[in-house]
Design a protein around this motif. Structure first.
Motif: not given
Length: 311
Positions: A14, A59-60, A99-102, A104
């Motif tokens: 990101p 991670s985000p 996958s990593w979102h928020g 989780r």
């Protein structure tokens, strides 16, 4: 960039930095930009011909990376802090499609006693929630076991690797089950075929001959130019070790393989028929010349490195 190195799963974090898997150091590890984020003697991904892999997730906020670790065929989910380079071991089991979102992390998870699951971890306490379980057909009711990791010394002094699913201490019935590829590996995932035959009283040995993935770049590339030689001699040595160890006897040993595994199984039959009582092969490779000429586009010229270019 080292021209001989393998690079896969190239993406961007990101924050804009590049992240991928590379094996410049001899092991397929997570790299950020031009340096390893994790430098350890374990593989973080499968063979490079396996399309659609997602064996790591960022991670985000770009501060952490979750990645899968292959420990001699056994799996583990880990998380590394990008700034401190510290590693946290989160969970055992073969994980994939991360996958990593928020807050989780979602993944597919499996093991010798764990049917394939969709799981979600919170990224603070790393508590796991099972969201869904793959189709079940009663296999999960069998007395499932974890295999034993086995190391075997080949006739030329090389160290070979395998995993043994033991049935009973008194049995001398042995199935030697070969993976295909040949650049591949059967990690310790939920395999009903192994569970079934073990429940019938068979020891099941899953060897990684030279050329297999999961044991570093040198081990994988040792088969280059030697397919039909090292893989066969390695399996012969593995079977000999199994008989000496009492896991099976020549009259009650069967070798099983399909595709490239069938090719190797047939080679073992031809070179040392006295070691086994039966061979079961499905869609085996039997004509290397025809394979080189007519293989589908994705694997065209694969045999150039494994055997050599025509003619």
């Amino acid at each position: 960039y080292t021209p001989a190195a393998s690079i896969q799963q190239i993406r961007f974090m990101p924050d804009g930095r590049q992240i991928c898997l590379r094996d410049d150091s001899g092991w397929l590890n997570v790299w950020v930009d031009d340096a390893p984020l994790v430098d350890e003697p374990f593989e973080h991904g499968g063979p490079s011909w396996g399309m659609g892999q997602r064996s790591y997730a960022v991670s985000p906020d770009s501060r952490r990376v979750a990645f899968t670790r292959n420990e001699g065929g056994f799996g583990r989910l880990c998380v590394v802090d990008v700034g401190r380079r510290s590693i946290q071991e989160v969970a055992r089991g073969v994980h994939g499609q991360l996958s990593w979102h928020g807050g989780r992390v979602a993944a597919l998870r499996s093991g010798a006693r764990t049917p394939t699951q969709v799981v979600v971890y919170d990224d603070v306490a790393w508590e796991r929630t099972v969201v869904a379980v793959g189709p079940l057909s009663g296999w999960e009711d069998l007395p499932l076991v974890e295999p034993d990791a086995v190391e075997i010394v080949a006739a030329d002094g090389s160290t070979l690797h395998a995993r043994l699913y033991r049935a009973d201490a008194s049995t001398d019935r042995l199935l030697v089950w070969l993976h295909g590829g040949p650049t591949d590996q059967w990690q310790v995932t939920f395999m009903p075929r192994i569970a079934y035959w073990r429940a019938q009283g068979w020891n099941v040995l899953v060897p990684d001959h030279r050329g297999s993935t999961g044991h570093g770049r040198a081990y994988q590339q040792a088969l280059h130019g030697r397919w039909g030689q090292f893989d066969i001699s390695d399996i012969v040595d593995v079977i000999g070790h199994a008989h000496t160890s009492g896991w099976g006897s020549p009259g009650r040993t069967a070798i099983v393989g399909s595709s490239a595994g069938g090719f190797t199984a047939l080679g073992v039959v031809a070179s040392k028929p006295e070691l086994i009582a039966a061979a079961i092969v499905a869609y085996p490779v039997t004509d290397l010349s025809d394979l080189a000429e007519r293989s589908h586009r994705f694997e065209r010229h694969y045999s150039d490195s494994l055997v050599g270019p025509l003619p």
